[in-house]
Scaffold this motif. Sequence first.
Motif, PDB file in Angstrom:
ATOM      1  N   TYR A   1       0.838  -1.212   0.000  1.00 52.18           N
ATOM      2  CA  TYR A   1       0.000   0.000   0.000  1.00 52.18           C
ATOM      3  C   TYR A   1       0.865   1.252   0.000  1.00 52.18           C
ATOM      4  O   TYR A   1       0.571   2.231  -0.704  1.00 52.18           O
ATOM      5  CB  TYR A   1      -0.922  -0.011   1.220  1.00 52.18           C
ATOM      6  CG  TYR A   1      -1.807   1.201   1.319  1.00 52.18           C
ATOM      7  CD1 TYR A   1      -2.937   1.330   0.518  1.00 52.18           C
ATOM      8  CD2 TYR A   1      -1.516   2.222   2.222  1.00 52.18           C
ATOM      9  CE1 TYR A   1      -3.750   2.447   0.602  1.00 52.18           C
ATOM     10  CE2 TYR A   1      -2.322   3.341   2.319  1.00 52.18           C
ATOM     11  CZ  TYR A   1      -3.441   3.449   1.509  1.00 52.18           C
ATOM     12  OH  TYR A   1      -4.244   4.553   1.594  1.00 52.18           O
ATOM     13  N   ALA A   2       1.956   1.220   0.778  1.00 54.97           N
ATOM     14  CA  ALA A   2       2.863   2.362   0.811  1.00 54.97           C
ATOM     15  C   ALA A   2       3.516   2.581  -0.552  1.00 54.97           C
ATOM     16  O   ALA A   2       3.677   3.719  -1.005  1.00 54.97           O
ATOM     17  CB  ALA A   2       3.928   2.156   1.890  1.00 54.97           C
ATOM     18  N   ALA A   3       3.890   1.483  -1.222  1.00 52.90           N
ATOM     19  CA  ALA A   3       4.515   1.595  -2.548  1.00 52.90           C
ATOM     20  C   ALA A   3       3.537   2.182  -3.563  1.00 52.90           C
ATOM     21  O   ALA A   3       3.918   3.037  -4.386  1.00 52.90           O
ATOM     22  CB  ALA A   3       5.001   0.224  -3.004  1.00 52.90           C
ATOM     23  N   GLU A   4       2.286   1.740  -3.514  1.00 55.94           N
ATOM     24  CA  GLU A   4       1.282   2.287  -4.435  1.00 55.94           C
ATOM     25  C   GLU A   4       1.011   3.760  -4.144  1.00 55.94           C
ATOM     26  O   GLU A   4       0.775   4.544  -5.066  1.00 55.94           O
ATOM     27  CB  GLU A   4      -0.008   1.474  -4.326  1.00 55.94           C
ATOM     28  CG  GLU A   4       0.137   0.049  -4.849  1.00 55.94           C
ATOM     29  CD  GLU A   4      -1.088  -0.801  -4.564  1.00 55.94           C
ATOM     30  OE1 GLU A   4      -2.010  -0.279  -3.902  1.00 55.94           O
ATOM     31  OE2 GLU A   4      -1.115  -1.964  -4.975  1.00 55.94           O
ATOM     32  N   THR A   5       1.066   4.146  -2.874  1.00 61.12           N
ATOM     33  CA  THR A   5       0.883   5.548  -2.514  1.00 61.12           C
ATOM     34  C   THR A   5       2.045   6.393  -3.024  1.00 61.12           C
ATOM     35  O   THR A   5       1.862   7.490  -3.558  1.00 61.12           O
ATOM     36  CB  THR A   5       0.754   5.697  -0.992  1.00 61.12           C
ATOM     37  OG1 THR A   5      -0.332   4.890  -0.527  1.00 61.12           O
ATOM     38  CG2 THR A   5       0.501   7.151  -0.612  1.00 61.12           C
TER      39      THR A   5
END
Length: 280
Positions: free
Chosen positions: A104-108
Motif C-alpha cells: 500500500y505504501a509503494a502504491e501511494t
Amino acid sequence: MNKKRKIYIGFMRGAMYVCTVLTAALVLFLFGYVLMNGIPNITWELLSTKPSYLTERIGILPDILNTVYIVLATLIIVLPLGVGAAIYLTEYAKNKKLVAMIEYAAETLSGIPSIIYGLVGMLLFSNNFGTSLLAGALTLVIMNLPTVMRTTQESLKTVPQSYREGAFGLGAGKWRVIRTVVLPGCVDGVITGCILSVGRILGESAALLFTAGFAHALNGIFTGLTSPGATLTVALYVYAKEEGEFGVAFAIAAILMILTLLINLSVTLVGKYFAKRRNK
C-alpha cells in the motif's frame, strides 16, 4: 429487445466510437505537431556540440550525456533495491499484514506528484551532496522504486508454485530455487520494470530542477555525477521558458517523443519474446 433498449445500446456504442476517435486524433495531432516542428530543427551540430555563448552556438550534447549518466546511475541503484525487496516480500516474508502495508505504501508513493519528490530530494540529497546529477539520481531512485518493486513482485507471483515445489523436492535450497527457477521465470517482469523506469526518468523534469540543476557543462561520467547538469527535459524547459529558443525546444521534444515511442515498443517486444519462450 424493446425499442428503447435498442436506442440506448446504439447511443452508447456511438458514444464509445466518438470517444475512441477523439482520443486517437488527439494523440496523433500532438505527436505529429511536435515532430513537424521539431525534426526540421534537429541537426548534427545541435546533437554533437555544447553551447557556446561567445559564438551563440546551441548544442545539446551535454544534455544528452547528462541524461545517459542519470539513467545509468538510477538503474544501478534502483534495480537491486527493487528486485531484492520484491523477492523478500514474495518469497520470504511471513507477516501478510506487513506485506500488505508495504504494498500500500509503494502504491501511494507511485501516485505522489514529482514536485514533492524534488522538494524532499533537495532537502535530503542536495544539502548533503550538493546540487548534482547524483542528487537527482537518488531522488529518481525513490520515485522509481515502487514501479520496479511492484512489477517484479507481480511477475514473481506468475511463476507456478509447482516449479518451486519440484525444485524443493530435488533437494534445492530456498535461495537456489529463487535464483535458478523463480527469477528466470519472471525475468520479463524485471526487464519491463527497468524499461518503464527509463521512460519515467527520461520524462522527469520537476524533481531534477530542484536537485540536479540546469548547467550545460560537458563532463565525463564521474565528474558529471558530482556536478550540476541539465537532462533533456530540463534543457527543454530552459530553452523554451528562459531563453525563448522554441526551435531547439521542439527539437528536444521530438527526440524525447521518439525515445518514448521506442521504449514503449521495447516493452511490447520484450513481453512477446518472453511469452514465446514460456510457451515453447
